[in-house]
Write a protein that holds these residues in place. Structure first.
Motif, mmCIF file in Angstrom:
data_model
loop_
_atom_site.group_PDB
_atom_site.id
_atom_site.type_symbol
_atom_site.label_atom_id
_atom_site.label_comp_id
_atom_site.label_asym_id
_atom_site.label_seq_id
_atom_site.Cartn_x
_atom_site.Cartn_y
_atom_site.Cartn_z
ATOM 1 N N GLU A 1 -5.404 15.992 7.943
ATOM 2 C CA GLU A 1 -5.405 14.603 8.415
ATOM 3 C C GLU A 1 -6.075 13.635 7.439
ATOM 4 O OE1 GLU A 1 -4.166 17.118 11.315
ATOM 5 O OE2 GLU A 1 -6.231 17.204 10.554
ATOM 6 N N VAL A 2 -6.647 14.149 6.370
ATOM 7 C CA VAL A 2 -7.312 13.296 5.378
ATOM 8 C C VAL A 2 -6.254 12.664 4.469
ATOM 9 C CG1 VAL A 2 -8.898 13.230 3.420
ATOM 10 C CG2 VAL A 2 -9.448 14.613 5.433
ATOM 11 N N VAL A 3 -6.297 11.354 4.334
ATOM 12 C CA VAL A 3 -5.336 10.636 3.499
ATOM 13 C C VAL A 3 -6.078 9.766 2.483
ATOM 14 C CG1 VAL A 3 -3.680 10.550 5.392
ATOM 15 C CG2 VAL A 3 -5.200 8.596 5.003
ATOM 16 N N GLN A 4 -5.325 9.304 1.508
ATOM 17 C CA GLN A 4 -5.803 8.263 0.601
ATOM 18 C C GLN A 4 -4.823 7.108 0.719
ATOM 19 O OE1 GLN A 4 -8.576 8.364 -0.845
ATOM 20 N NE2 GLN A 4 -9.117 10.510 -1.109
ATOM 21 N N VAL A 5 -5.302 5.961 1.121
ATOM 22 C CA VAL A 5 -4.458 4.768 1.110
ATOM 23 C C VAL A 5 -4.706 4.050 -0.211
ATOM 24 C CG1 VAL A 5 -4.002 2.533 2.176
ATOM 25 C CG2 VAL A 5 -4.399 4.542 3.609
ATOM 26 N N ARG A 6 -3.642 3.790 -0.927
ATOM 27 C CA ARG A 6 -3.761 3.150 -2.236
ATOM 28 C C ARG A 6 -3.103 1.776 -2.213
ATOM 29 N NH1 ARG A 6 -5.795 6.192 -6.101
ATOM 30 N NH2 ARG A 6 -6.061 8.420 -5.673
ATOM 31 N N SER A 7 -3.732 0.855 -2.925
ATOM 32 C CA SER A 7 -3.268 -0.534 -2.964
ATOM 33 C C SER A 7 -2.927 -0.926 -4.394
ATOM 34 C CB SER A 7 -4.353 -1.467 -2.411
ATOM 35 O OG SER A 7 -3.986 -2.817 -2.609
ATOM 36 N N GLU B 1 8.375 4.549 -0.992
ATOM 37 C CA GLU B 1 7.070 5.046 -0.578
ATOM 38 C C GLU B 1 6.035 3.924 -0.448
ATOM 39 O OE1 GLU B 1 7.549 9.409 -2.785
ATOM 40 O OE2 GLU B 1 6.509 7.770 -3.795
ATOM 41 N N VAL B 2 6.474 2.702 -0.646
ATOM 42 C CA VAL B 2 5.578 1.544 -0.561
ATOM 43 C C VAL B 2 5.712 0.904 0.817
ATOM 44 C CG1 VAL B 2 5.026 -0.723 -1.499
ATOM 45 C CG2 VAL B 2 5.702 1.132 -3.037
ATOM 46 N N LEU B 3 4.585 0.699 1.469
ATOM 47 C CA LEU B 3 4.527 0.028 2.762
ATOM 48 C C LEU B 3 3.819 -1.314 2.602
ATOM 49 C CD1 LEU B 3 3.305 3.087 4.884
ATOM 50 C CD2 LEU B 3 5.668 2.357 4.534
ATOM 51 N N THR B 4 3.924 -2.137 3.623
ATOM 52 C CA THR B 4 3.195 -3.411 3.640
ATOM 53 C C THR B 4 2.212 -3.377 4.797
ATOM 54 O OG1 THR B 4 5.118 -4.574 2.750
ATOM 55 C CG2 THR B 4 3.383 -5.910 3.730
ATOM 56 N N ALA B 5 0.951 -3.668 4.505
ATOM 57 C CA ALA B 5 -0.096 -3.619 5.528
ATOM 58 C C ALA B 5 -0.519 -5.024 5.928
ATOM 59 C CB ALA B 5 -1.302 -2.833 5.010
ATOM 60 N N PHE B 6 -0.773 -5.198 7.235
ATOM 61 C CA PHE B 6 -1.264 -6.462 7.776
ATOM 62 C C PHE B 6 -2.467 -6.163 8.676
ATOM 63 C CE2 PHE B 6 3.309 -6.635 7.297
ATOM 64 C CZ PHE B 6 3.531 -7.818 6.613
ATOM 65 N N LYS B 7 -3.502 -6.947 8.552
ATOM 66 C CA LYS B 7 -4.637 -6.784 9.458
ATOM 67 C C LYS B 7 -4.301 -7.406 10.810
ATOM 68 C CE LYS B 7 -8.907 -7.202 8.669
ATOM 69 N NZ LYS B 7 -10.241 -7.749 8.368
ATOM 70 N N VAL B 8 -4.504 -6.617 11.873
ATOM 71 C CA VAL B 8 -4.294 -7.114 13.228
ATOM 72 C C VAL B 8 -5.586 -7.723 13.766
ATOM 73 C CG1 VAL B 8 -3.646 -6.481 15.586
ATOM 74 C CG2 VAL B 8 -2.475 -5.433 13.641
ATOM 75 N N ASN B 9 -6.688 -7.009 13.533
ATOM 76 C CA ASN B 9 -8.017 -7.497 13.902
ATOM 77 C C ASN B 9 -9.031 -6.836 12.981
ATOM 78 O OD1 ASN B 9 -8.448 -4.851 15.027
ATOM 79 N ND2 ASN B 9 -7.440 -5.554 16.921
ATOM 80 N N ILE C 1 0.847 -1.190 0.000
ATOM 81 C CA ILE C 1 0.000 0.000 0.000
ATOM 82 C C ILE C 1 0.887 1.247 0.000
ATOM 83 C CG2 ILE C 1 -1.917 -1.151 1.179
ATOM 84 C CD1 ILE C 1 -0.289 1.293 3.300
ATOM 85 N N ALA C 2 0.286 2.388 -0.274
ATOM 86 C CA ALA C 2 0.974 3.676 -0.201
ATOM 87 C C ALA C 2 0.002 4.675 0.422
ATOM 88 C CB ALA C 2 1.418 4.145 -1.582
ATOM 89 N N ILE C 3 0.529 5.575 1.259
ATOM 90 C CA ILE C 3 -0.293 6.579 1.938
ATOM 91 C C ILE C 3 -0.095 7.909 1.225
ATOM 92 C CG2 ILE C 3 -0.766 7.758 4.109
ATOM 93 C CD1 ILE C 3 0.412 5.334 5.554
ATOM 94 N N GLU C 4 -1.177 8.421 0.657
ATOM 95 C CA GLU C 4 -1.118 9.634 -0.160
ATOM 96 C C GLU C 4 -1.703 10.825 0.598
ATOM 97 O OE1 GLU C 4 -2.619 11.121 -4.604
ATOM 98 O OE2 GLU C 4 -3.661 9.500 -3.545
ATOM 99 N N PHE C 5 -0.941 11.899 0.632
ATOM 100 C CA PHE C 5 -1.429 13.175 1.130
ATOM 101 C C PHE C 5 -1.496 14.141 -0.047
ATOM 102 C CE2 PHE C 5 0.003 11.493 5.214
ATOM 103 C CZ PHE C 5 -0.953 11.986 6.090
ATOM 104 N N GLY C 6 -2.592 14.888 -0.148
ATOM 105 C CA GLY C 6 -2.717 15.813 -1.262
ATOM 106 C C GLY C 6 -2.893 15.079 -2.562
ATOM 107 N N SER C 7 -2.185 15.525 -3.599
ATOM 108 C CA SER C 7 -2.313 14.935 -4.926
ATOM 109 C C SER C 7 -1.000 14.287 -5.332
ATOM 110 C CB SER C 7 -2.707 16.001 -5.952
ATOM 111 O OG SER C 7 -2.774 15.452 -7.253
#
Length: 261
Positions: free
Chosen positions: A179-185, A97-105, A63-69
């Motif tokens: 504080e508004v972000v776009q998480v992209r996958s 800029e690429v992160l890895t996401a894991f669901k905890v719960n 995933i990547a966390i986007e702020f703005g454009s």
């Protein structure tokens, strides 16, 4: 004989049978083809195929966390994070800029940087990536409301970017524009149950390619010939609606299709 030729030829109508008043629909096939045309995700195409996450179930994998454009959270080698430079339209995030996401719960996720460390919020509100394992401090809660998204840290504050130095912090207890972000996958979106897509096109792109090779393979010896090149071209083709052509091109390279020349 001439009298028979003057008789109007037509469908045989039996006595007592009414003529049908329904007219044939000439463009039925065209209408059906139009309905089957996949809808392009223009927003994802502008971001290099990275699509917008709208639910926590989608926050898994790269995933990547986007702020703005088209500006993404960027990992630094000292364990801190900053806001990366703007990208051109059509480009995706850079590797750092690429992160890895894991669901905890059901409500929280953990985020890992490209350096193999988990993100957390320090006492001063700075977002850092220096943890080797996931604990309460390394958990983030995605909050969705009115089509917008924010990331809530362990200190009950939302992720944002500091205006003075572009460092990533979590210091506000309320969600504002900063504080508004776009998480992209970049993960392949699975087909939902009840989809109109054919059985062969349901599932990941890897499975779709196997399905079509199995369906059209030239040799029936159970040895599937799968193209080993990168499937990023297939992802773009699926978005643009020409997946079949791209799959055929890949099969033709392997000479694994009875319809290939």
């Amino acid at each position: 004989m001439a009298e028979y030729e003057r008789v109007k030829k037509g469908k045989l109508v039996l006595k007592g049978e009414k003529k049908s008043s329904h007219k044939k629909r000439k463009h039925k096939k065209q209408d059906r083809d139009h309905e089957d045309t996949p809808v392009k995700d223009e927003d994802a195409l502008k971001h290099g195929g990275w699509w917008k996450v709208k639910q926590i179930e989608d926050m898994t994998g790269s995933i990547a966390i986007e702020f703005g454009s088209q500006m993404y959270v960027k990992a630094l080698d000292n364990g801190l994070f900053t806001l990366g430079a703007p990208h051109s339209e059509g480009d995706g995030p850079s590797p750092e800029e690429v992160l890895t996401a894991f669901k905890v719960n059901d409500t929280k996720v953990a985020l890992k940087s490209g350096y193999g460390k988990y993100l957390r919020v320090d006492k001063d509100g700075a977002v850092t990536g220096r943890s080797d394992a996931v604990g309460p401090m390394e958990q983030w809660e995605p909050v969705f409301q009115d089509g917008k998204m924010a990331l809530l840290g362990c200190n009950s504050c939302f992720m944002s970017v500091a205006p003075d130095d572009d460092s990533v912090v979590a210091m506000s207890r309320k969600v504002g524009p900063d504080e508004v972000v776009q998480v992209r996958s970049h993960a392949v979106r699975e087909v939902q149950p009840g989809s109109e897509l054919p059985q062969e096109e349901q599932g990941s792109l890897a499975q779709v390619e196997v399905n079509y090779v199995r369906k059209f393979q030239k040799f029936q010896d159970k040895k599937l010939k799968i193209c080993k090149s990168d499937r990023s071209e297939l992802e773009k083709a699926r978005e643009q609606g020409n997946l079949h052509e791209a799959l055929l091109d890949r099969r033709s390279k392997m000479k694994a299709d009875r319809y290939c020349k």
